[in-house]
Design a protein around this motif. Sequence first.
Motif, mmCIF file in Angstrom:
data_model
loop_
_atom_site.group_PDB
_atom_site.id
_atom_site.type_symbol
_atom_site.label_atom_id
_atom_site.label_comp_id
_atom_site.label_asym_id
_atom_site.label_seq_id
_atom_site.Cartn_x
_atom_site.Cartn_y
_atom_site.Cartn_z
ATOM 1 N N GLU A 1 4.666 0.452 1.396
ATOM 2 C CA GLU A 1 4.868 -0.372 2.596
ATOM 3 C C GLU A 1 3.898 -1.544 2.518
ATOM 4 O O GLU A 1 2.974 -1.552 1.708
ATOM 5 C CB GLU A 1 4.556 0.456 3.859
ATOM 6 N N MET B 1 0.855 -1.189 0.000
ATOM 7 C CA MET B 1 0.000 0.000 0.000
ATOM 8 C C MET B 1 0.892 1.240 0.000
ATOM 9 O O MET B 1 2.120 1.142 0.106
ATOM 10 C CB MET B 1 -0.945 -0.003 1.207
ATOM 11 N N GLN B 2 0.240 2.392 -0.141
ATOM 12 C CA GLN B 2 0.965 3.667 -0.178
ATOM 13 C C GLN B 2 0.900 4.280 1.214
ATOM 14 O O GLN B 2 -0.189 4.576 1.723
ATOM 15 C CB GLN B 2 0.258 4.585 -1.194
ATOM 16 N N ALA B 3 2.051 4.444 1.869
ATOM 17 C CA ALA B 3 2.082 5.115 3.175
ATOM 18 C C ALA B 3 2.418 6.584 2.931
ATOM 19 O O ALA B 3 3.331 6.896 2.163
ATOM 20 C CB ALA B 3 3.129 4.476 4.075
ATOM 21 N N VAL B 4 1.646 7.467 3.575
ATOM 22 C CA VAL B 4 1.858 8.910 3.414
ATOM 23 C C VAL B 4 2.177 9.481 4.789
ATOM 24 O O VAL B 4 1.477 9.180 5.772
ATOM 25 C CB VAL B 4 0.598 9.606 2.836
ATOM 26 N N PHE B 5 3.231 10.283 4.917
ATOM 27 C CA PHE B 5 3.657 10.778 6.227
ATOM 28 C C PHE B 5 4.462 12.061 6.055
ATOM 29 O O PHE B 5 4.870 12.399 4.950
ATOM 30 C CB PHE B 5 4.509 9.720 6.941
ATOM 31 N N TRP B 6 4.678 12.809 7.136
ATOM 32 C CA TRP B 6 5.407 14.077 7.100
ATOM 33 C C TRP B 6 6.899 13.804 7.197
ATOM 34 O O TRP B 6 7.342 13.066 8.076
ATOM 35 C CB TRP B 6 4.955 14.945 8.268
ATOM 36 N N ALA C 1 4.584 16.367 2.887
ATOM 37 C CA ALA C 1 3.954 15.034 2.899
ATOM 38 C C ALA C 1 4.716 14.164 1.893
ATOM 39 O O ALA C 1 4.841 14.526 0.719
ATOM 40 C CB ALA C 1 2.479 15.145 2.518
ATOM 41 N N GLN C 2 5.277 13.058 2.384
ATOM 42 C CA GLN C 2 6.029 12.149 1.521
ATOM 43 C C GLN C 2 5.262 10.823 1.435
ATOM 44 O O GLN C 2 4.402 10.557 2.263
ATOM 45 C CB GLN C 2 7.410 11.868 2.141
ATOM 46 N N SER C 3 5.617 9.987 0.446
ATOM 47 C CA SER C 3 4.953 8.675 0.438
ATOM 48 C C SER C 3 5.922 7.588 0.019
ATOM 49 O O SER C 3 6.893 7.832 -0.710
ATOM 50 C CB SER C 3 3.737 8.701 -0.472
#
Lengths: 100, 100, 100
Positions: free
Chosen positions: C46, C31-36, C41-43
């Motif tokens: 994972e 899946m696509q993990a999106v985080f700061w 916001a980066q992705s």
Amino acid sequence: MTAENPDEARRISDMLIEKRLAACCNIFEPMQAVFWWEGAAQSERETAFIAKTTTERFAELKAAVLDAHSYDVPCIVAMPIVDGNSEFLDWIGEQTRAQS
Amino acid sequence: MTAENPDEARRISDMLIEKRLAACCNIFEPMQAVFWWEGAAQSERETAFIAKTTTERFAELKAAVLDAHSYDVPCIVAMPIVDGNSEFLDWIGEQTRAQS
Amino acid sequence: MTAENPDEARRISDMLIEKRLAACCNIFEPMQAVFWWEGAAQSERETAFIAKTTTERFAELKAAVLDAHSYDVPCIVAMPIVDGNSEFLDWIGEQTRAQS
């Protein structure tokens, strides 16, 4: 939460991260949504995604998603975390603290 | 819940929607199930799916899935929703109300 | 839980099954993990995976995953099961009972 497609899920996820309303989001591969419509079980491709946040920030997160979503009545449901890696749970708190 | 494959997940989902035991179901892409079998960790492709329903309807949902499922002991687990978009939660209630 | 990739998720799942710390694990498609990260916001891709276990075994499961995981602060969160197919829930208990 569910979104119409991966692009919408990513747009909303980016917004939640940038507004510090979620520490991270996970966007899953498109899935098959099945529901009752016009007298029969219908199905459509949708995208499920998760936002990891705190109880304190959930009301703001919900309002921001309602504002940004293309659906009139989007699926936004909160499921409790009852235990976990305490460092990770602390990280969620730090990432979603309102930035002064 | 898990099913043997996407077709079984869809057959059970359609049944739950038509019997108004779930407002909607989400069928995910096939995943890898890992479990202990004959002395070692084994793995098989399975399909995970979610049914969104009310506490009142869960016992009936569980009985209907047990009746329809190909497994002797299928994975049926209920996880609580503690908050969410109230209009969506109301919609789940309306969709799963026994139809007179 | 999340892992860097499907191989890591499978390695950890096998370990949990062999140590009887989980009855079964489900490894989802990447899946696509999106985080700061570094101001935006980066992705990243994972792999999300679930381990079905008992409250009694969770602390040991958490310690074993922390020990085996490639991340310094991996996502390990516990979500409660409040109802379900009693035979399946019993099976989880049997599979995760410490083997004498």
